[in-house]
Scaffold this motif. Structure first.
Motif, PDB file in Angstrom:
ATOM      1  N   ARG A  79       0.802  -1.236   0.000  1.00  0.00           N
ATOM      2  CA  ARG A  79       0.000   0.000   0.000  1.00  0.00           C
ATOM      3  C   ARG A  79       0.829   1.277   0.000  1.00  0.00           C
ATOM      4  N   TYR A  80       0.316   2.268  -0.726  1.00  0.00           N
ATOM      5  CA  TYR A  80       0.749   3.651  -0.540  1.00  0.00           C
ATOM      6  C   TYR A  80      -0.458   4.375   0.021  1.00  0.00           C
ATOM      7  N   THR A  81      -0.300   5.028   1.179  1.00  0.00           N
ATOM      8  CA  THR A  81      -1.387   5.732   1.848  1.00  0.00           C
ATOM      9  C   THR A  81      -1.212   7.232   1.669  1.00  0.00           C
ATOM     10  N   ALA A  82      -2.249   7.885   1.156  1.00  0.00           N
ATOM     11  CA  ALA A  82      -2.199   9.330   0.899  1.00  0.00           C
ATOM     12  C   ALA A  82      -2.026  10.107   2.201  1.00  0.00           C
ATOM     13  N   GLN A  83      -1.038  10.992   2.221  1.00  0.00           N
ATOM     14  CA  GLN A  83      -0.791  11.870   3.363  1.00  0.00           C
ATOM     15  C   GLN A  83      -1.391  13.256   3.136  1.00  0.00           C
ATOM     16  N   VAL A  84      -1.732  13.553   1.884  1.00  0.00           N
ATOM     17  CA  VAL A  84      -2.315  14.831   1.473  1.00  0.00           C
ATOM     18  C   VAL A  84      -3.477  14.506   0.542  1.00  0.00           C
ATOM     19  N   ALA A  85      -4.637  15.111   0.763  1.00  0.00           N
ATOM     20  CA  ALA A  85      -5.774  14.886  -0.124  1.00  0.00           C
ATOM     21  C   ALA A  85      -5.526  15.564  -1.467  1.00  0.00           C
ATOM     22  N   GLY A  86      -6.047  14.957  -2.512  1.00  0.00           N
ATOM     23  CA  GLY A  86      -5.933  15.564  -3.837  1.00  0.00           C
ATOM     24  C   GLY A  86      -6.006  14.525  -4.933  1.00  0.00           C
ATOM     25  N   TYR A  87      -5.797  15.001  -6.148  1.00  0.00           N
ATOM     26  CA  TYR A  87      -5.771  14.131  -7.319  1.00  0.00           C
ATOM     27  C   TYR A  87      -4.358  13.608  -7.520  1.00  0.00           C
ATOM     28  N   TYR A  88      -4.252  12.317  -7.777  1.00  0.00           N
ATOM     29  CA  TYR A  88      -2.967  11.653  -7.962  1.00  0.00           C
ATOM     30  C   TYR A  88      -2.940  10.933  -9.307  1.00  0.00           C
ATOM     31  N   ALA A  89      -1.800  10.958  -9.965  1.00  0.00           N
ATOM     32  CA  ALA A  89      -1.557  10.125 -11.136  1.00  0.00           C
ATOM     33  C   ALA A  89      -1.042   8.785 -10.609  1.00  0.00           C
ATOM     34  N   VAL A  90      -1.690   7.697 -11.014  1.00  0.00           N
ATOM     35  CA  VAL A  90      -1.372   6.370 -10.481  1.00  0.00           C
ATOM     36  C   VAL A  90      -1.266   5.363 -11.623  1.00  0.00           C
ATOM     37  N   CYS A  91      -0.241   4.536 -11.575  1.00  0.00           N
ATOM     38  CA  CYS A  91      -0.158   3.382 -12.476  1.00  0.00           C
ATOM     39  C   CYS A  91       0.730   2.333 -11.824  1.00  0.00           C
ATOM     40  N   GLY A  92       0.645   1.133 -12.338  1.00  0.00           N
ATOM     41  CA  GLY A  92       1.440   0.046 -11.781  1.00  0.00           C
ATOM     42  C   GLY A  92       1.781  -0.978 -12.841  1.00  0.00           C
ATOM     43  N   VAL A  93       2.659  -1.887 -12.482  1.00  0.00           N
ATOM     44  CA  VAL A  93       3.021  -2.995 -13.350  1.00  0.00           C
ATOM     45  C   VAL A  93       3.200  -4.234 -12.470  1.00  0.00           C
ATOM     46  N   VAL A  94       2.751  -5.375 -12.989  1.00  0.00           N
ATOM     47  CA  VAL A  94       2.955  -6.653 -12.303  1.00  0.00           C
ATOM     48  C   VAL A  94       3.719  -7.561 -13.258  1.00  0.00           C
ATOM     49  N   CYS A  95       4.822  -8.097 -12.775  1.00  0.00           N
ATOM     50  CA  CYS A  95       5.657  -8.992 -13.573  1.00  0.00           C
ATOM     51  C   CYS A  95       5.482 -10.420 -13.074  1.00  0.00           C
ATOM     52  N   PHE A  96       5.403 -11.339 -14.010  1.00  0.00           N
ATOM     53  CA  PHE A  96       5.218 -12.742 -13.672  1.00  0.00           C
ATOM     54  C   PHE A  96       6.386 -13.568 -14.198  1.00  0.00           C
ATOM     55  N   ALA A  97       6.724 -14.619 -13.459  1.00  0.00           N
ATOM     56  CA  ALA A  97       7.777 -15.541 -13.872  1.00  0.00           C
ATOM     57  C   ALA A  97       7.343 -16.300 -15.126  1.00  0.00           C
ATOM     58  N   THR A  98       8.294 -16.878 -15.804  1.00  0.00           N
ATOM     59  CA  THR A  98       8.035 -17.627 -17.024  1.00  0.00           C
ATOM     60  C   THR A  98       7.068 -18.778 -16.759  1.00  0.00           C
ATOM     61  N   ASN A  99       6.020 -18.845 -17.579  1.00  0.00           N
ATOM     62  CA  ASN A  99       5.034 -19.918 -17.535  1.00  0.00           C
ATOM     63  C   ASN A  99       4.231 -19.793 -18.820  1.00  0.00           C
ATOM     64  N   SER A 100       3.993 -20.886 -19.532  1.00  0.00           N
ATOM     65  CA  SER A 100       3.380 -20.809 -20.859  1.00  0.00           C
ATOM     66  C   SER A 100       1.866 -20.969 -20.864  1.00  0.00           C
ATOM     67  N   THR A 101       1.228 -21.007 -19.706  1.00  0.00           N
ATOM     68  CA  THR A 101      -0.210 -21.263 -19.659  1.00  0.00           C
ATOM     69  C   THR A 101      -0.978 -20.025 -19.210  1.00  0.00           C
ATOM     70  N   GLY A 102      -2.031 -19.690 -19.943  1.00  0.00           N
ATOM     71  CA  GLY A 102      -3.001 -18.716 -19.480  1.00  0.00           C
ATOM     72  C   GLY A 102      -2.698 -17.264 -19.754  1.00  0.00           C
TER      73      GLY A 102
END
Length: 181
Positions: A79-102
């Motif tokens: 978690r990142y918890t907002a310390q100041v109210a306002g509009y935030y630009a937010v994005c993320g990335v999730v990386c997965f280990a090698t696997n050939s299914t799904g």
């Protein structure tokens, strides 16, 4: 000067003198806030398991930036918890280990609930660690609201699930930057 509140413009009457306290709180601190507003970039350097068909908040155990202390590397480190109210630009990335299914997926959560329009899903790459990035979104956060990046897969791997991938040039991450009040 960190953790300054969002500045409120001063109101002075013509011919009045500006006291140092007014100058400091309305001019110096306002400029200080704008030059050092809340910014967080957290990354994952230790792999974790993501159960099949289960949205899982991603642990972020390394901070590149945390200018207002909204993240803890030990307690609730997804978690990142907002310390100041306002509009935030937010994005993320999730990386997965090698696997050939799904399929692999990532999305943004605020206070544990999905933010509509932040999910991305991609088929897996059979011989490479794969990363799925969320779109950049502007979100309003109140003080105390928290934001997370979550990962999902349908690889079919039994418990403990599919591992996240960690490499020198590719790892799961969350970006949160204050934009405006």
């Amino acid at each position: 000067m960190t953790n300054l509140p969002v500045p409120v413009p001063a109101s002075e009457v013509p011919g009045g003198s500006v006291a140092s306290s007014l100058w400091n709180s309305q001019v110096r601190d306002g400029l200080g806030f704008l030059l050092a507003d809340p910014l967080f970039v957290g990354t994952q350097t230790t792999s974790q398991n993501v159960l099949t068909s289960t949205w899982t908040p991603i642990n972020l155990n390394t901070e590149q930036f945390d200018t207002y202390g909204g993240h803890d590397n030990t307690t609730n480190n997804s978690r990142y918890t907002a310390q100041v109210a306002g509009y935030y630009a937010v994005c993320g990335v999730v990386c997965f280990a090698t696997n050939s299914t799904g399929v692999r997926a990532a999305r943004i959560h605020v206070n544990g609930a999905v933010v509509q329009g932040t999910s991305q899903m991609f088929p897996t790459l059979p011989s490479n660690t794969s990363g799925v990035a969320t779109p950049l979104r502007t979100l309003y956060l109140n003080v105390g609201d928290y934001v997370e990046v979550a990962g999902w897969n349908n690889s079919g791997l039994a418990s403990p699930g599919l591992a996240t991938g960690v490499a020198p040039d590719l790892s799961s991450a969350l970006y949160v930057a204050w934009a405006h009040a």
